[in-house]
Design a protein around this motif. Structure first.
Motif, PDB file in Angstrom:
ATOM      1  N   SER A 187       5.242  16.042  -7.797  1.00  0.00           N
ATOM      2  CA  SER A 187       5.117  14.780  -7.068  1.00  0.00           C
ATOM      3  C   SER A 187       5.388  14.976  -5.588  1.00  0.00           C
ATOM      4  O   SER A 187       6.405  14.517  -5.068  1.00  0.00           O
ATOM      5  N   PRO A 188       4.471  15.683  -4.895  1.00  0.00           N
ATOM      6  CA  PRO A 188       4.700  15.846  -3.462  1.00  0.00           C
ATOM      7  C   PRO A 188       4.642  14.496  -2.743  1.00  0.00           C
ATOM      8  O   PRO A 188       4.113  13.521  -3.275  1.00  0.00           O
ATOM      9  N   ILE A 189       5.192  14.488  -1.532  1.00  0.00           N
ATOM     10  CA  ILE A 189       5.251  13.250  -0.740  1.00  0.00           C
ATOM     11  C   ILE A 189       3.840  12.791  -0.380  1.00  0.00           C
ATOM     12  O   ILE A 189       2.996  13.577   0.043  1.00  0.00           O
ATOM     13  N   ARG A 190       3.607  11.500  -0.549  1.00  0.00           N
ATOM     14  CA  ARG A 190       2.329  10.883  -0.183  1.00  0.00           C
ATOM     15  C   ARG A 190       1.934  11.298   1.240  1.00  0.00           C
ATOM     16  O   ARG A 190       2.738  11.196   2.164  1.00  0.00           O
ATOM     17  N   LYS A 191       0.687  11.724   1.399  1.00  0.00           N
ATOM     18  CA  LYS A 191       0.249  12.275   2.691  1.00  0.00           C
ATOM     19  C   LYS A 191       0.522  11.347   3.863  1.00  0.00           C
ATOM     20  O   LYS A 191       1.026  11.767   4.893  1.00  0.00           O
ATOM     21  N   GLU A 192       0.119  10.085   3.723  1.00  0.00           N
ATOM     22  CA  GLU A 192       0.272   9.183   4.872  1.00  0.00           C
ATOM     23  C   GLU A 192       1.550   8.347   4.729  1.00  0.00           C
ATOM     24  O   GLU A 192       1.746   7.356   5.431  1.00  0.00           O
ATOM     25  N   GLY A 193       2.424   8.777   3.806  1.00  0.00           N
ATOM     26  CA  GLY A 193       3.611   7.978   3.489  1.00  0.00           C
ATOM     27  C   GLY A 193       4.569   7.808   4.661  1.00  0.00           C
ATOM     28  O   GLY A 193       5.127   6.728   4.862  1.00  0.00           O
ATOM     29  N   ARG A 194       4.739   8.887   5.425  1.00  0.00           N
ATOM     30  CA  ARG A 194       5.714   8.822   6.517  1.00  0.00           C
ATOM     31  C   ARG A 194       5.331   7.738   7.533  1.00  0.00           C
ATOM     32  O   ARG A 194       6.163   6.925   7.941  1.00  0.00           O
ATOM     33  N   ALA A 195       4.058   7.717   7.893  1.00  0.00           N
ATOM     34  CA  ALA A 195       3.605   6.692   8.850  1.00  0.00           C
ATOM     35  C   ALA A 195       3.819   5.297   8.271  1.00  0.00           C
ATOM     36  O   ALA A 195       4.167   4.357   8.992  1.00  0.00           O
ATOM     37  N   LYS A 196       3.644   5.177   6.970  1.00  0.00           N
ATOM     38  CA  LYS A 196       3.790   3.856   6.354  1.00  0.00           C
ATOM     39  C   LYS A 196       5.241   3.385   6.358  1.00  0.00           C
ATOM     40  O   LYS A 196       5.515   2.235   6.690  1.00  0.00           O
ATOM     41  N   VAL A 197       6.177   4.256   6.007  1.00  0.00           N
ATOM     42  CA  VAL A 197       7.576   3.785   5.984  1.00  0.00           C
ATOM     43  C   VAL A 197       8.136   3.599   7.400  1.00  0.00           C
ATOM     44  O   VAL A 197       9.080   2.845   7.593  1.00  0.00           O
ATOM     45  N   LEU A 198       7.528   4.249   8.363  1.00  0.00           N
ATOM     46  CA  LEU A 198       7.964   4.062   9.750  1.00  0.00           C
ATOM     47  C   LEU A 198       7.380   2.795  10.371  1.00  0.00           C
ATOM     48  O   LEU A 198       7.777   2.382  11.452  1.00  0.00           O
ATOM     49  N   GLY A 199       6.398   2.209   9.692  1.00  0.00           N
ATOM     50  CA  GLY A 199       5.700   1.077  10.299  1.00  0.00           C
ATOM     51  C   GLY A 199       4.723   1.540  11.366  1.00  0.00           C
ATOM     52  O   GLY A 199       4.263   0.756  12.194  1.00  0.00           O
TER      53      GLY A 199
END
Ligand code: FES
Ligand code: FES
Lengths: 160, 794
Positions: free
Chosen positions: B11-23
């Motif tokens: 379960s690697p980290i969602r590719k665009e996940g970081r941008a999403k949690v940062l807003g």
């Protein structure tokens, strides 16, 4: 137009806007803080949630005037210099964000929840996030993200 | 060999996940272009009629506005789906409330509200039809006044966009078989089942920004539209017609998309064309974003449906034969209804062995905004009918829902109703056993029956067994002829180029996993190209649970091709390190200027499909599932709540457990909403509760714990043995919940959504619901179904 002064994410702002302009639009349009989202514009979805003097509010319902003198925190103020806040890290790892449109509001709601209840029960989590709609996740991954964030914070306090 | 942990199945980290949690992720409404204007739509206030006049209020300075009418369209006034009946802007007649008639643009967004109100449109009204039944009646009575859709040379007849007639064998033999089956049946069980429209309610509304570029002579040189969408090439196609431009002049860019669920499959073709027309007219980039009320009132929803079953059963609980009639309400234009109907048709017989079955299906026209794609795409409708009906048959013939299904399940080697042999292993018996065990079904069944005797809260358990085909129907995938590219960039990182879009389901992540796993590189090194039709090839639309299985397989093949190429050309060792890969790839690039592997779809196994007879291999693969719901019905408030949910499925190998769980939970939540919360209220074709305040979707406080379980059986069709997963979870919750409510209360409800007022009305319609206990209610007095003869002979 009226001049309104407040602080956002620790920065003082002074802007000249129509007093009844929605705080949501002030943040997004005047301050370019687009992390705060609009989902409904009627206080139902929580996508526009921010912390207003430490309280969770839907910025689509707040006229700019009311923010005069307030201390605001938006999603952009949750991380520090690109370092994710533990809540953000947990959302990332646990699958708490899918399409991501509800995520900023959800993370601020979590922030607020964990301030109030550092050790929230499932019922408190469900209740605490009930003002934030998510159409993608079915909330289960979000609950896990919140639980993990709480656990990490508690381990940290136990250590110190 | 550098041994690394398997990436597929991790379960690697969602590719665009970081941008999403940062807003920091930029959705369409977070973007602006220099000198951008804003667009708005003037819509029809009536359901059906002809436009008599359009006048502009003198109080507004119209000079400041760009105005687009149907007559300004440079190409064809049509939004192309399968037929060309759907206008881009209504020219003379309107066929549904909120139909777009005129477009306005202005540099100041706030000026548009008054301007939209300042356009006065007068109509000569015509009578409308608003339900499947009204539409049918008009045809039966040859009521020309109410024939609202004339038929078209691309198919369809008066008021009917499409019909299918599907037989489990040769038509004549099946009809004869059915006649004999009904003659010899010990029981004939009939039932009618209804489902309502469902609002998509993605939290991000539809939105686009369009630009129109002129050549030296002032002619239209090209267009660029960016926006929230699933299928950028659909919009390219739409623009080529509306503007009469070649494909390469119509560039479409998908930006971060805040939920879609099918609702951004075909609709962006309309709003994208509108914004491009305004950009053409005013010479500025134009942004159109709908607000919630407009999005809910004017965009597509799930098709309402009616399914009728008539089933011949033997007394030992074997299905002898059945007829299934499915009707869906397509709204005012054909759009995707024929395809939705196709999936409803193929899924209608479910995971059962029918010696003889006939499915008749039709999509009717009504004066309602066109219904469209929504997760499940017709299958949730016909499977709701089927799985409620299965419980009804069980009850009628005196078997448990479990035992009756067990006697009729399809198994490996059997043929489906379309005649498709199930070559890959299928184990519905095993799935049922495990699902019931996980849910504690048997223990609860006994315990609730006991507790219900003395409690005003009636509890119950129920389940649904079903399957969902993944990929396009029949020869659809071959026709799509999908193409993917795998490049190595200047910095040595592999880049996946596909038109498959990310809108929360995890496309970016799983395709990267496939490439990383196959190339034996770290997941982090894989890049996914932005979805811009000027760079990515057409890998087909992001729909139909096809991305993981079909596009994933293409990425896998492209990755293998790249390894072979680098081994042959650059002596890349068999067990390479990431550094060796990079060196070899860059050496190749240095010689050839670029490195690209491109792969086209090829059916992995022989796929045979007859579109005329509707027979053959309907889908490359199926996901199989059993879902169990536990409910509580409060007999004081008439509120039914789902109190626990167990979802067990076989979806091949699970590529990303965290994302997969999230997909299933999200789908189940939508399914629970579909069953118990979400009701569209209509008045003369207009949605009356087009706000989040009065259209209720489940909140975090409404949902029960959802337990997700997987059974992993590798499939040959997908990468690493995976199959599709996205739509499946939408199919099971509604019938499982209504089966559980019947178990709890003894009363069969056969219409969703089922709200407290519906339960209240039903119970108070009995003279005294408390008298003798509701468990004793006879299903024969069930208002929602018609049992002509529950028992022919015993
Ligand atoms: S946009 Fe403010 S609550 Fe939905
Ligand atoms: S992640 Fe899409 S709405 Fe919550």
């Amino acid at each position: 137009m009226s001049v309104i002064q407040f602080s956002v994410n620790g920065k003082r702002e002074s802007i000249d806007v129509p007093p009844m302009k929605r705080l949501l639009d002030v943040l997004r349009e005047d301050l370019h803080l687009t992390g705060t989202k609009e989902g409904c514009g009627e206080g139902e979805c929580g996508a526009c949630a921010i912390l207003f003097d430490g309280e969770l509010v839907n910025s689509c319902l707040v006229p700019a005037l009311q923010a005069n003198g307030a201390r605001l925190c938006t999603i952009e103020g949750v991380s520090t210099e690109g370092h994710l806040h533990p809540i953000q890290q947990c959302f990332l790892e646990k699958g708490g964000a899918q399409c991501g449109i509800c995520t900023p509001g959800m993370i601020l709601a979590t922030h607020h929840l964990l301030d109030k209840y550092p050790n929230p029960t499932m019922a408190q989590i469900q209740e605490g996030l009930a003002g934030n709609l998510c159409r993608c996740t079915g909330y289960m991954r979000i609950f896990e993200s919140v639980q993990q964030a709480a656990q990490q914070a508690n381990e940290l306090t136990a250590k110190s | 060999m550098s041994e690394r942990k398997p990436i597929l199945g991790g379960s690697p980290i969602r590719k665009e996940g970081r941008a999403k949690v940062l807003g920091a992720a930029k959705y369409i409404d977070d973007q602006e272009l220099p000198d951008m204007w804003f667009g708005a739509t003037v819509r029809s206030s009536i359901a059906r009629g002809t436009i008599r006049s359009i006048t502009f209020s003198p109080e507004i300075n119209w000079e400041e506005f760009a105005i687009v009418r149907a007559s300004d369209i440079p190409g064809e006034n049509t939004i192309v789906h399968l037929t060309k009946d759907h206008p881009c802007l209504a020219a003379n007649e309107v066929n549904h409330p909120e139909e777009p008639i005129l477009l306005l643009a202005h540099p100041d967004k706030t000026a548009l509200i008054a301007a939209v109100r300042g356009v006065k449109i007068e109509y000569d009204e015509l009578p409308g039809v608003f339900t499947i039944e009204e539409s049918e009646t008009a045809v039966e009575n040859n009521d020309v006044e109410r024939i609202i859709w004339p038929g078209s040379d691309q198919g369809g007849t008066a008021n009917c966009f499409k019909t299918y007639l599907m037989y489990s064998g040769d038509a004549k033999e099946t009809e004869d078989g059915l006649a004999t089956a009904f003659e010899n049946a010990d029981f004939i069980v009939e039932g009618e089942y209804h489902t309502g429209a469902q609002e998509q309610l993605y939290i991000e509304n539809n939105g686009v920004i369009a630009e129109c570029f002129r050549d030296a002579t002032g002619g239209i040189e090209s267009l660029c539209v960016r926006g929230s969408m699933q299928c950028p090439y659909y919009l390219v196609h739409a623009l080529t017609l509306v503007f009469n431009l070649p494909e390469d002049k119509c560039r479409v860019i998908q930006v971060e998309t805040g939920g879609a669920f099918g609702g951004k499959e075909d609709f962006p073709s309309l709003i994208g064309s509108h914004a491009a027309l305004l950009a053409m007219k005013c010479g500025h980039p134009v942004k159109i974003t709908y607000d919630r009320a407009e999005d809910m009132a004017a965009t597509t929803k799930r098709h309402p449906s009616r399914t009728r079953h008539r089933t011949a059963v033997s007394k030992d609980g074997k299905l002898l034969g059945g007829t299934i009639d499915v009707a869906i309400d397509g709204g005012a234009y054909a759009t995707l209804s024929p395809v939705v109907l196709s999936r409803a048709t193929i899924h209608a017989p479910g995971p059962y062995k029918w010696p003889h079955v006939r499915v008749k299906a039709k999509a009717m026209a009504t004066n309602i905004p066109p219904h469209g794609a929504f997760r499940g795409f017709g299958a949730p409708q016909s499977l709701f009918g089927l799985e409620r009906h299965m419980d009804k048959i069980a009850k009628t013939i005196g078997l448990t829902p479990e035992e009756f299904r067990r006697r009729n399940f399809l198994a490996t080697g059997d043929c489906t109703a379309t005649g498709q042999p199930l070559v890959e292993p299928v184990d519905m018996q095993g799935l049922l056993t495990r699902a019931l065990r996980e849910a504690g079904y048997h223990e609860k069944l006994a315990r609730f029956a006991e507790e219900n005797k003395t409690s005003s809260i009636k509890r119950g358990v129920g389940f649904a067994s079903f399957m969902h085909g993944t990929g396009f129907t029949g020869s659809g995938e071959r026709r799509l002829n999908s193409l993917v590219y795998l490049d190595v960039r200047e910095d040595g990182r592999p880049e996946i180029l596909v038109s498959s879009t990310e809108f929360g389901q995890g496309t970016n992540t799983i395709l990267s996993q496939v490439a990383a796993q196959t190339l034996n590189l770290p997941y982090e090194s894989i890049v996914v190209s932005p979805v811009d039709t000027s760079i990515v090839p057409n890998s087909g639309p992001t729909v139909a649970s096809r991305t993981a299985m079909i596009v994933g397989k293409l990425v896998e093949r492209a990755s293998l091709q790249m390894l072979t190429l680098l081994r042959n050309e650059e002596k890349l060792p068999e067990a390479h390190t990431p550094e060796e890969f990079k060196a070899a790839a860059l050496a190749y690039r240095a010689k050839h200027g670029s490195l690209r592997c491109s792969v086209r779809y090829e059916p992995p196994a022989k796929i045979y499909w007859d579109d005329e007879l509707y027979r053959g291999d309907a889908y490359p693969g199926y996901a199989w599932a059993v879902y169990v719901a536990e409910v509580a019905v409060d007999m004081n408030t008439y509120m039914a709540t789902c109190t626990r949910f167990d979802a067990l499925q076989e979806v091949g190998m699970v590529m990303h457990p965290v994302l997969a769980k999230g997909q299933i939970e999200g789908g189940v939540a939508q399914g629970i909403g579909y069953a118990l919360y979400e009701k569209c209220m209509w008045k003369d074709g207009r949605m009356m509760n087009n706000q989040m305040t009065n259209y209720i979707m489940p909140t975090s406080a409404d949902l029960p714990p959802i337990h997700v379980h997987f059974e992993e059986v590798p499939s040959i069709h997908g990468p690493g043995g995976a199959k599709g997963i996205g739509e499946l979870p939408m199919d099971g919750p509604a019938p499982a919940i209504l089966n559980a409510i019947e178990n709890a209360t003894g009363v069969a409800f056969n219409t969703i959504p089922l709200l407290p007022e519906d339960i209240f009305e039903r119970f108070t319609s009995f003279t005294d619901p408390e008298l003798g206990g509701t468990e004793d209610m006879d299903p024969a007095v069930d208002r929602d179904t018609r049992v002509e003869s529950a028992e022919v002979s015993a």
